[in-house]
Scaffold this motif. Structure first.
Motif, PDB file in Angstrom:
ATOM      1  N   TYR A 174       0.840  -1.211   0.000  1.00 38.29           N
ATOM      2  CA  TYR A 174       0.000   0.000   0.000  1.00 38.29           C
ATOM      3  C   TYR A 174       0.870   1.255   0.000  1.00 38.29           C
ATOM      4  CZ  TYR A 174      -4.604  -2.083   1.005  1.00 38.29           C
ATOM      5  OH  TYR A 174      -5.791  -2.760   0.932  1.00 38.29           O
ATOM      6  N   ALA A 175       0.359   2.321  -0.622  1.00 37.36           N
ATOM      7  CA  ALA A 175       0.978   3.648  -0.545  1.00 37.36           C
ATOM      8  C   ALA A 175      -0.010   4.572   0.164  1.00 37.36           C
ATOM      9  CB  ALA A 175       1.289   4.165  -1.941  1.00 37.36           C
ATOM     10  N   VAL A 176       0.468   5.229   1.212  1.00 35.33           N
ATOM     11  CA  VAL A 176      -0.423   5.937   2.138  1.00 35.33           C
ATOM     12  C   VAL A 176       0.090   7.352   2.389  1.00 35.33           C
ATOM     13  CG1 VAL A 176      -1.372   5.879   4.484  1.00 35.33           C
ATOM     14  CG2 VAL A 176      -0.918   3.729   3.292  1.00 35.33           C
ATOM     15  N   LEU A 177      -0.826   8.298   2.485  1.00 29.00           N
ATOM     16  CA  LEU A 177      -0.478   9.672   2.885  1.00 29.00           C
ATOM     17  C   LEU A 177      -1.153   9.957   4.225  1.00 29.00           C
ATOM     18  CD1 LEU A 177       0.454  12.644   2.524  1.00 29.00           C
ATOM     19  CD2 LEU A 177      -1.540  12.987   1.038  1.00 29.00           C
ATOM     20  N   ILE A 178      -0.359  10.381   5.209  1.00 29.93           N
ATOM     21  CA  ILE A 178      -0.888  10.655   6.555  1.00 29.93           C
ATOM     22  C   ILE A 178      -0.613  12.107   6.904  1.00 29.93           C
ATOM     23  CG2 ILE A 178      -0.778  10.024   9.004  1.00 29.93           C
ATOM     24  CD1 ILE A 178       0.408   7.308   8.141  1.00 29.93           C
ATOM     25  N   THR A 179      -1.664  12.899   7.134  1.00 34.07           N
ATOM     26  CA  THR A 179      -1.438  14.278   7.574  1.00 34.07           C
ATOM     27  C   THR A 179      -1.245  14.276   9.096  1.00 34.07           C
ATOM     28  OG1 THR A 179      -3.755  14.921   7.976  1.00 34.07           O
ATOM     29  CG2 THR A 179      -2.929  15.130   5.707  1.00 34.07           C
ATOM     30  N   GLY A 180      -0.341  15.143   9.561  1.00 40.04           N
ATOM     31  CA  GLY A 180      -0.016  15.129  10.991  1.00 40.04           C
ATOM     32  C   GLY A 180       0.699  13.830  11.352  1.00 40.04           C
ATOM     33  N   GLY A 181       1.539  13.347  10.448  1.00 35.31           N
ATOM     34  CA  GLY A 181       2.188  12.050  10.641  1.00 35.31           C
ATOM     35  C   GLY A 181       3.473  12.108  11.448  1.00 35.31           C
ATOM     36  N   GLY A 182       3.827  13.292  11.947  1.00 38.65           N
ATOM     37  CA  GLY A 182       5.107  13.426  12.642  1.00 38.65           C
ATOM     38  C   GLY A 182       5.050  13.154  14.128  1.00 38.65           C
ATOM     39  N   SER A 183       3.852  13.073  14.700  1.00 39.39           N
ATOM     40  CA  SER A 183       3.756  12.850  16.148  1.00 39.39           C
ATOM     41  C   SER A 183       2.425  12.192  16.473  1.00 39.39           C
ATOM     42  CB  SER A 183       3.896  14.180  16.911  1.00 39.39           C
ATOM     43  OG  SER A 183       2.812  15.026  16.608  1.00 39.39           O
ATOM     44  N   GLY A 184       2.301  11.797  17.738  1.00 34.40           N
ATOM     45  CA  GLY A 184       1.017  11.317  18.246  1.00 34.40           C
ATOM     46  C   GLY A 184       0.453  10.136  17.482  1.00 34.40           C
ATOM     47  N   ILE A 185      -0.875  10.150  17.317  1.00 32.12           N
ATOM     48  CA  ILE A 185      -1.536   9.031  16.650  1.00 32.12           C
ATOM     49  C   ILE A 185      -1.117   8.954  15.177  1.00 32.12           C
ATOM     50  CG2 ILE A 185      -3.652  10.393  16.246  1.00 32.12           C
ATOM     51  CD1 ILE A 185      -3.521   6.585  16.855  1.00 32.12           C
ATOM     52  N   GLY A 186      -0.835  10.082  14.537  1.00 30.48           N
ATOM     53  CA  GLY A 186      -0.394  10.054  13.131  1.00 30.48           C
ATOM     54  C   GLY A 186       0.905   9.285  12.973  1.00 30.48           C
ATOM     55  N   ARG A 187       1.850   9.549  13.873  1.00 29.45           N
ATOM     56  CA  ARG A 187       3.129   8.828  13.807  1.00 29.45           C
ATOM     57  C   ARG A 187       2.921   7.344  14.148  1.00 29.45           C
ATOM     58  NH1 ARG A 187       9.229  10.196  15.823  1.00 29.45           N
ATOM     59  NH2 ARG A 187      10.050   8.142  15.295  1.00 29.45           N
ATOM     60  N   ALA A 188       2.097   7.083  15.169  1.00 33.62           N
ATOM     61  CA  ALA A 188       1.845   5.685  15.550  1.00 33.62           C
ATOM     62  C   ALA A 188       1.211   4.922  14.386  1.00 33.62           C
ATOM     63  CB  ALA A 188       0.943   5.631  16.781  1.00 33.62           C
ATOM     64  N   VAL A 189       0.303   5.577  13.667  1.00 36.84           N
ATOM     65  CA  VAL A 189      -0.323   4.928  12.501  1.00 36.84           C
ATOM     66  C   VAL A 189       0.732   4.712  11.416  1.00 36.84           C
ATOM     67  CG1 VAL A 189      -1.992   5.266  10.617  1.00 36.84           C
ATOM     68  CG2 VAL A 189      -2.663   5.733  12.979  1.00 36.84           C
ATOM     69  N   ALA A 190       1.596   5.710  11.199  1.00 35.39           N
ATOM     70  CA  ALA A 190       2.656   5.565  10.186  1.00 35.39           C
ATOM     71  C   ALA A 190       3.518   4.347  10.512  1.00 35.39           C
ATOM     72  CB  ALA A 190       3.508   6.832  10.134  1.00 35.39           C
ATOM     73  N   GLU A 191       3.921   4.223  11.771  1.00 32.98           N
ATOM     74  CA  GLU A 191       4.799   3.107  12.149  1.00 32.98           C
ATOM     75  C   GLU A 191       4.074   1.766  12.031  1.00 32.98           C
ATOM     76  OE1 GLU A 191       6.089   4.502  15.979  1.00 32.98           O
ATOM     77  OE2 GLU A 191       7.714   5.712  15.104  1.00 32.98           O
ATOM     78  N   ARG A 192       2.803   1.752  12.409  1.00 34.50           N
ATOM     79  CA  ARG A 192       2.031   0.502  12.301  1.00 34.50           C
ATOM     80  C   ARG A 192       1.816   0.121  10.835  1.00 34.50           C
ATOM     81  NH1 ARG A 192      -2.218  -2.429  15.042  1.00 34.50           N
ATOM     82  NH2 ARG A 192      -2.250  -4.337  13.810  1.00 34.50           N
ATOM     83  N   PHE A 193       1.527   1.135   9.993  1.00 36.74           N
ATOM     84  CA  PHE A 193       1.322   0.851   8.567  1.00 36.74           C
ATOM     85  C   PHE A 193       2.625   0.328   7.935  1.00 36.74           C
ATOM     86  CE2 PHE A 193      -2.695   3.382   7.090  1.00 36.74           C
ATOM     87  CZ  PHE A 193      -3.419   2.850   8.149  1.00 36.74           C
ATOM     88  N   LEU A 194       3.756   0.907   8.327  1.00 43.01           N
ATOM     89  CA  LEU A 194       5.045   0.404   7.820  1.00 43.01           C
ATOM     90  C   LEU A 194       5.219  -1.056   8.214  1.00 43.01           C
ATOM     91  CD1 LEU A 194       7.296   3.489   8.649  1.00 43.01           C
ATOM     92  CD2 LEU A 194       6.911   2.557   6.354  1.00 43.01           C
ATOM     93  N   ALA A 195       4.884  -1.367   9.459  1.00 40.27           N
ATOM     94  CA  ALA A 195       5.018  -2.752   9.937  1.00 40.27           C
ATOM     95  C   ALA A 195       4.075  -3.693   9.197  1.00 40.27           C
ATOM     96  CB  ALA A 195       4.754  -2.819  11.441  1.00 40.27           C
ATOM     97  N   GLU A 196       2.969  -3.140   8.685  1.00 38.48           N
ATOM     98  CA  GLU A 196       2.005  -3.960   7.924  1.00 38.48           C
ATOM     99  C   GLU A 196       2.355  -4.010   6.441  1.00 38.48           C
ATOM    100  OE1 GLU A 196      -0.487  -5.777   9.066  1.00 38.48           O
ATOM    101  OE2 GLU A 196      -0.440  -5.122  11.163  1.00 38.48           O
ATOM    102  N   GLY A 197       3.517  -3.430   6.054  1.00 39.23           N
ATOM    103  CA  GLY A 197       3.991  -3.569   4.679  1.00 39.23           C
ATOM    104  C   GLY A 197       3.750  -2.378   3.770  1.00 39.23           C
ATOM    105  N   ALA A 198       3.206  -1.272   4.317  1.00 39.05           N
ATOM    106  CA  ALA A 198       2.918  -0.095   3.480  1.00 39.05           C
ATOM    107  C   ALA A 198       4.143   0.808   3.342  1.00 39.05           C
ATOM    108  CB  ALA A 198       1.766   0.703   4.100  1.00 39.05           C
ATOM    109  N   SER A 199       4.082   1.711   2.367  1.00 38.39           N
ATOM    110  CA  SER A 199       4.988   2.857   2.285  1.00 38.39           C
ATOM    111  C   SER A 199       4.160   4.080   2.656  1.00 38.39           C
ATOM    112  CB  SER A 199       5.531   3.020   0.862  1.00 38.39           C
ATOM    113  OG  SER A 199       6.286   1.879   0.498  1.00 38.39           O
ATOM    114  N   VAL A 200       4.783   5.028   3.359  1.00 45.75           N
ATOM    115  CA  VAL A 200       3.998   6.152   3.858  1.00 45.75           C
ATOM    116  C   VAL A 200       4.643   7.496   3.543  1.00 45.75           C
ATOM    117  CG1 VAL A 200       2.914   4.849   5.745  1.00 45.75           C
ATOM    118  CG2 VAL A 200       5.041   6.055   6.181  1.00 45.75           C
ATOM    119  N   THR A 201       3.815   8.443   3.129  1.00 47.52           N
ATOM    120  CA  THR A 201       4.201   9.844   3.112  1.00 47.52           C
ATOM    121  C   THR A 201       3.657  10.460   4.382  1.00 47.52           C
ATOM    122  OG1 THR A 201       4.184  10.006   0.707  1.00 47.52           O
ATOM    123  CG2 THR A 201       3.915  12.060   1.924  1.00 47.52           C
ATOM    124  N   VAL A 202       4.552  11.063   5.179  1.00 44.69           N
ATOM    125  CA  VAL A 202       4.097  11.730   6.402  1.00 44.69           C
ATOM    126  C   VAL A 202       4.180  13.228   6.170  1.00 44.69           C
ATOM    127  CG1 VAL A 202       4.483   9.944   8.137  1.00 44.69           C
ATOM    128  CG2 VAL A 202       6.415  11.315   7.391  1.00 44.69           C
TER     129      VAL A 202
END
Ligand code: NAD
Length: 278
Positions: A9-37
Motif C-alpha cells: 500500500y501507498a499511504v499519505l498521513i497528515t499530521g504524521g510526525g507525532s502522536g496518533i499520526g506517527r503511531a499509525v505511520a509506524e504501524r502501517f510500515l510494519a504492515e507492509g505499506a509505504s507512507v508519506t508523512v
C-alpha cells in the motif's frame, strides 16, 4: 515485509510526525505499506524517517494542511515515489483545551474558530480534494481521525467539539459522494497521551495534552469511562486504522466510525463501569 494487511500500500498521513499520526505511520510500515508523512515540523518528520526499519518506505513532506497546493504536491510526490495512492489518513488537528464559551471573548472566538476549523475541518476537506482522483484509480480509501468529541460533549469546548462533529458529517458525506470506488471511514479516538496542541490564536500552541497526562498521579480519579484502565498510548489505537485501510479486511465498510474510547457510549449512571467489583 510481506504478509502484512497493507502489503504494498501507498499511504499519505497528515499530521504524521507525532502522536496518533506517527503511531499509525509506524504501524502501517510494519504492515507492509509505504507512507508519506505530512506535517508542519520538519524535525519530527525526519525523526520518523530515521526511526524506520526501512527509511526508503517513508517520504516526509513539510506542509500546512490549510495549503491546498501543498496537499496536491504531497499527493503527486507520493505517486512519484511509491507509484500510487491507496489510503489517505486525514489526521492533523489542534485542540481547544476545553475552553468553554463563557471563558472566550468575542474576538478570541472569532479568531480561534477560524484557526481550529481551518485546520481540523478544512484541512481534512482539502486533503480529500487533493487525494480523491488517485484514490479512484486504486479503489482506495480515506480514514479520518475523529474523536469522542465527534459524538459526546466535554471532550473539548464548543470550538473543538463542533469541529469534530463537522468531521463526522464530512466523513459521511464523502462516503456517499465517493462511493462506489472510494470508501471513507473514521476512527473516533478517546483520550491519548500525545503532543496535541492548542491554537496559536488563544496562545495555547505551547501546551501539549501530554502534559495533562503526565501530571496524573496515583490519587487522580480514573476517567469516568467503563474501560477506565485502558491504555492512552496512541500505538494501542492503531488497529482500527489498519482494518479500515485494508480493502481485503473491510471492503464492504464505508461511512462508519469505529470508536476507540474505552466505552464512553456504555457508561452507567451510578458508576462508569458496572464490573469494578469483579
Ligand atoms: P499531535 O499534536 O501529536 O498530532 C497532530 C499533528 O498534526 C502534529 O504533528 C502537528 O504538528 C500536526 N499539525 C497540527 N496542525 C497542523 C497544520 N496546520 N498543518 C500540518 N500539520 C499540522 O496530537 P494527536 O493527539 O496525535 O492528534 C491527531 C488527531 O487526533 C487530531 O485530529 C486530534 O483532534 C485527534 N484526537 C486526539 C485525541 C487525544 O486525546 N490526543 C483524542 C481524540 C482525537
Amino acid at each position: 515485509m510481506s504478509g502484512g494487511w497493507l502489503d504494498g500500500y501507498a499511504v499519505l498521513i497528515t499530521g504524521g510526525g507525532s502522536g496518533i499520526g506517527r503511531a499509525v505511520a509506524e504501524r502501517f510500515l510494519a504492515e507492509g505499506a509505504s507512507v508519506t508523512v505530512l506535517g508542519r515540523d520538519a524535525d519530527q518528520l525526519d525523526d520518523v524517517v530515521r526511526g524506520a526499519a526501512d527509511p526508503s518506505r517513508v517520504h516526509p513532506v513539510t506542509a500546512d494542511v490549510r495549503d491546498s497546493d501543498a496537499l496536491h504536491r504531497a499527493v503527486a510526490e507520493t505517486v512519484d515515489r511509491f507509484g500510487k495512492l491507496d489510503t489517505l489518513v486525514a489526521n492533523a488537528g489542534v485542540w481547544d483545551y476545553q475552553r468553554q464559551l463563557t471563558r472566550l471573548g468575542a474576538k478570541e472566538l472569532d479568531t480561534a474558530f477560524d484557526e481550529i476549523f481551518s485546520i481540523n475541518v478544512k484541512g481534512y476537506l482539502l486533503a480529500a480534494e487533493a487525494a480523491w482522483p488517485e484514490l479512484v484509480k486504486t479503489r482506495g480509501s480515506i480514514v479520518m481521525t475523529l474523536s469522542n468529541a465527534s459524538f459526546y460533549v466535554n471532550g473539548g469546548g464548543p470550538l473543538y467539539t463542533a469541529s469534530k462533529h463537522a468531521c463526522l458529517g464530512l466523513m459521511r458525506e464523502l462516503a456517499y459522494e465517493l462511493a462506489p470506488k472510494v470508501r471513507v471511514n473514521g476512527v473516533a479516538c478517546g483520550g491519548m497521551n500525545t503532543d496535541l496542541r492548542g491554537p496559536e490564536s488563544l496562545s495555547l500552541d505551547g501546551r501539549s495534552i501530554g502534559a495533562s497526562f503526565a501530571k496524573r498521579g496515583p490519587d487522580t480519579p480514573p476517567p469516568p469511562i467503563p474501560l477506565h484502565d485502558s491504555s492512552t498510548d496512541p500505538r494501542d489505537f492503531t488497529g482500527p486504522y489498519v482494518l479500515l485501510a485494508a480493502r481485503d479486511q473491510s471492503g464492504p465498510i464505508t461511512g462508519h466510525a469505529i470508536s476507540v474510547d474505552g466505552g464512553i457510549g456504555v457508561r452507567g449512571f451510578g458508576s462508569a463501569a458496572g464490573g469494578d467489583h469483579l
